[in-house]
Write a protein that holds these residues in place. Structure first.
Motif, PDB file in Angstrom:
ATOM      1  N   PRO B 117      57.740 -28.293 -68.390  1.00 13.89           N
ATOM      2  CA  PRO B 117      57.277 -26.908 -68.440  1.00 13.89           C
ATOM      3  C   PRO B 117      58.202 -26.000 -69.245  1.00 13.89           C
ATOM      4  O   PRO B 117      58.081 -24.786 -69.168  1.00 13.89           O
ATOM      5  CB  PRO B 117      57.325 -26.508 -66.962  1.00 13.89           C
ATOM      6  N   GLY B 118      59.129 -26.577 -70.046  1.00 15.81           N
ATOM      7  CA  GLY B 118      60.218 -25.788 -70.608  1.00 15.81           C
ATOM      8  C   GLY B 118      61.424 -25.992 -69.711  1.00 15.81           C
ATOM      9  O   GLY B 118      61.308 -26.597 -68.643  1.00 15.81           O
ATOM     10  N   PRO B 119      62.596 -25.509 -70.152  1.00 14.18           N
ATOM     11  CA  PRO B 119      63.834 -25.810 -69.419  1.00 14.18           C
ATOM     12  C   PRO B 119      63.753 -25.528 -67.920  1.00 14.18           C
ATOM     13  O   PRO B 119      63.316 -24.466 -67.508  1.00 14.18           O
ATOM     14  CB  PRO B 119      64.855 -24.894 -70.090  1.00 14.18           C
ATOM     15  N   MET B 120      64.199 -26.506 -67.121  1.00 15.30           N
ATOM     16  CA  MET B 120      64.137 -26.375 -65.663  1.00 15.30           C
ATOM     17  C   MET B 120      65.518 -26.156 -65.059  1.00 15.30           C
ATOM     18  O   MET B 120      65.660 -25.580 -63.998  1.00 15.30           O
ATOM     19  CB  MET B 120      63.515 -27.644 -65.049  1.00 15.30           C
ATOM     20  N   THR B 121      66.542 -26.673 -65.763  1.00 13.65           N
ATOM     21  CA  THR B 121      67.902 -26.601 -65.197  1.00 13.65           C
ATOM     22  C   THR B 121      68.867 -25.920 -66.163  1.00 13.65           C
ATOM     23  O   THR B 121      70.035 -25.717 -65.831  1.00 13.65           O
ATOM     24  CB  THR B 121      68.447 -28.019 -64.929  1.00 13.65           C
TER      25      THR B 121
END
Ligand SMILES: [Zn+2]
Lengths: 328, 333
Positions: B117-121
């Motif tokens: 979904p796009g950067p998570m962390t």
């Protein structure tokens, strides 16, 4: 052709709506000391009645009590036996479920009936036959830590077998016709088949008119299939979800014992279809020399959310009816 | 060797680098806030303020203790799989499933194509790294474990689900690297549960990390080693983290037969025990590794995430670990 629908053991004790979470709340209240053991038992009774009703509504013909009163498949028996204490949590095979490991401190001695009162209650609220489920002697021994009393898994398995033989005898005399013994550990330790055989002989001695169904979930049983046929039990339960080669093997070798076919994956939510189940039945059924044949989930349904467990059973019924309907 | 790889990446570490497996206990303040949040008594923004405060606390604590490679402590994560499942496309929060006793959790379900979904962390990593000069590890859960701990309603089989996840998790690794992460840990605690599936678990790790410029570590939990050694050496990572605190594994004997080919993180603290180890015990555990590999290839850490210990127990365990490591550094130099 008779295909009897059954469950394989556990059933989810709570659901996702608050109405179905009484057990969880009552259990927490009991842990806090807010309700008595008797009050918790009443809630358990209601939940057992509920899961039996749910199985029957879904079309199951031989039900279980859902193992609602069990903390886990090991400690439920260990608690009823002198010489055993209960230790920390350990992962149950390849599941995300944890059980409390029994620690053997001395010679085993059964305190009294463990399953009999549970069976009698279940039967009193069920319009269909109830199948008691026991964790087998080899699996109990393999899952225990031995600190004293026994020198080998073999010795300990025989000691557990004596305990379970008494259980089986009581259940049989109380009217149980089919009793299931779960032995998942043997799939990972085929080198101990002789231990299992000796232990099953002890358990089987007390079975009277009841038939013993040996179930071996959580692993690929294909390599053991021939050996299982030689064990002193009356029927075999098979988990097909690990064994792509099992249908062809059974088609080839047949079965001298009645089989309980675990064709419905009780570990995953995806629902089975004609395409996934019918070809397997087509391959296996002609090779079976004796019946009745049972259809069931691959293992206890507690690995699924409640709503999905029920859908799985409804799917099982729909597929069985369609299969038999299509053939007649 | 991998020390050269780290150097190429611009990371200089002392002999016997020390680190942790990932999670720290939630601070009492944050634990209370999380409960309030689930009861709608505080807002998401208020919770996040406290998550940041707790993260900062753990960064300071790790610096005070003297750890070499830091973690963000996962104060903002609940479960290591659910965290990613809740953010990624293709997942749904599943129904309640019992894990033991009266404990239940929502097991995620894959119901469509999984999608990054796009950067998570990355935001958390970037912010945490801005608080310290020490390197902070990027922390991901591996594709095999995400698959194994989720229901699969969509993909044909477990392998297809695992490989699809690998392609998407790779994008998270790339995003971490782009943000500046040089050390990335990809945890696979489930990797040893079905030996017959190890080959596609390894294939998935290839899809996740191949060709990416970072030093990769994989942590698998207690018991993994006995079950899948030496096959686990095929995992395309630089460092394998191995719990030895509780086991009497004879590494010498095992490595004699099948030489260990990677860097080794030795999990020397028992995270499931309240008792604080002594420096002597820890030194002995480290020496079991150092005797069979050169000290240059050995890292030292606890045997799993510390989230089940108290703040004080975690600190004291790690302080003792550092005492032991400092003595060993002098003795081995
Ligand atoms: Zn771990």
């Amino acid at each position: 052709m008779q295909l009897i629908l059954s469950t394989a053991g556990s059933y989810p004790r709570i659901g996702d709506v608050p109405d179905l979470q009484r057990h969880r709340r009552a259990y927490a209240q009991r842990e806090r000391g807010d309700i008595s053991a008797e009050e918790l038992r009443k809630v358990e009774d209601e939940v057992v009645a509920g899961v039996i009703r749910e199985q029957i509504e879904a079309g199951i013909e031989v039900v279980t009590d859902g193992l609602i009163r069990w903390y886990d498949p090991y400690s439920h028996f260990a608690r009823g036996v002198e010489g055993v204490e209960i230790n920390g949590l350990l992962r149950l095979f390849d599941t995300n479920f944890y059980f409390r490991q029994p620690v053997v401190k001395g010679r085993l001695r059964r305190r009294g009936p463990i399953l009999l009162p549970e069976y009698e209650f279940a039967r009193s609220v069920s319009s269909r036959p109830v199948k008691p489920v026991l964790t087998g002697p080899y699996t109990l021994a393999r899952g225990s830590i031995v600190e004293a009393g026994y020198r080998s898994v073999h010795e300990l398995a025989l000691a557990y077998a004596e305990v379970l033989a008494a259980e089986v005898g009581e259940l049989s005399r109380a009217g149980a016709q089919l009793i299931q013994l779960d032995e998942p550990a043997i799939v990972r330790h085929p080198e101990n088949l002789n231990v299992l055989e000796a232990a099953l002989a002890v358990v089987g001695r007390e079975r009277g008119a009841a038939r013993l169904l040996l179930h071996t979930p959580f692993g690929d049983v294909a390599p053991l299939y021939r050996d299982l046929q030689a064990l002193p039990v009356d029927a075999l339960g098979l988990d097909f979800t690990y064994s792509p080669k099992l249908p062809a093997l059974i088609a080839d070798l047949g079965s001298a014992k009645p089989l309980a076919l675990g064709l419905i994956d009780a570990r995953n939510t995806k629902l089975e279809t004609r395409e996934s189940v019918f070809p397997v039945l087509d391959a296996i059924l002609p090779a079976l020399k004796t019946g009745p044949t049972y259809l069931m989930p691959s293992c206890g349904l507690e690995f699924l959310p409640r709503e999905r467990a029920r859908l799985k059973l409804e799917t099982l019924k729909r597929l069985r009816d369609a299969y038999l309907g299509g053939r007649s | 060797m991998s020390r050269e790889k780290l150097k190429r990446l611009g990371v200089e570490l002392p002999l016997l680098p020390t680190s942790t497996v990932g999670s720290f206990p939630k601070t009492p303040e944050l634990a209370e806030a999380r409960t309030k949040y689930t009861r709608n008594q505080i807002t998401r923004a208020e919770l996040e303020t406290l998550e940041k405060r707790a993260t900062e606390f753990w960064i300071r604590t790790q610096e005070e203790i003297g750890l070499d490679v830091l973690v963000d402590g996962e104060q903002y994560r609940g479960d290591m799989v659910a965290y990613f499942a809740e953010l990624m496309g293709g997942f749904q929060t599943g129904g309640l499933v019992r894990s033991y006793g009266n404990r239940y959790y929502h097991k995620p379900a894959i119901v469509g194509e999984v999608k990054w979904p796009g950067p998570m962390t990355v935001q958390w990593w970037r912010w945490t790294q801005s608080l310290t000069k020490k390197p902070v590890k990027g922390m991901l859960t591996g594709p095999y474990t995400v698959m194994d701990w989720s229901f699969n309603d969509h993909y044909r089989d477990r392998k297809s689900a695992c490989l699809a996840l690998a392609g998407e998790l790779r994008k998270e690794a790339e995003a971490l690297i782009e943000a500046g992460a040089r050390i990335i840990q990809i945890d696979e605690p489930a990797i040893s549960v079905r030996q017959e599936e190890l080959s596609f678990a390894i294939e998935a790790m290839h899809l996740t990390v191949d060709g990416l410029p970072a030093y990769f570590i994989t942590h698998a939990c207690y018991g993994a080693f006995e079950t899948i050694y030496p096959d686990m050496l095929e995992l395309p990572v630089d460092n394998l983290d191995l719990a030895i605190s509780n086991s009497a594994l004879d590494l010498l004997k095992i490595f004699e037969k099948d030489p260990f080919t990677k860097d080794l993180s030795l999990g020397v603290l028992d995270v499931h025990n309240h008792r604080i180890e002594t420096p002597t015990e820890i030194k002995a555990r480290v020496m079991r590794g150092v005797r069979v590999l050169t000290p240059e290839r050995v890292w030292v850490d606890p045997d799993c995430g510390l989230k089940t210990r108290t703040v004080e127990e975690s600190r004291r365990k790690l302080e003792t670990m550092l005492t032991a490591v400092r003595e060993l550094r002098t003795e081995l130099a």
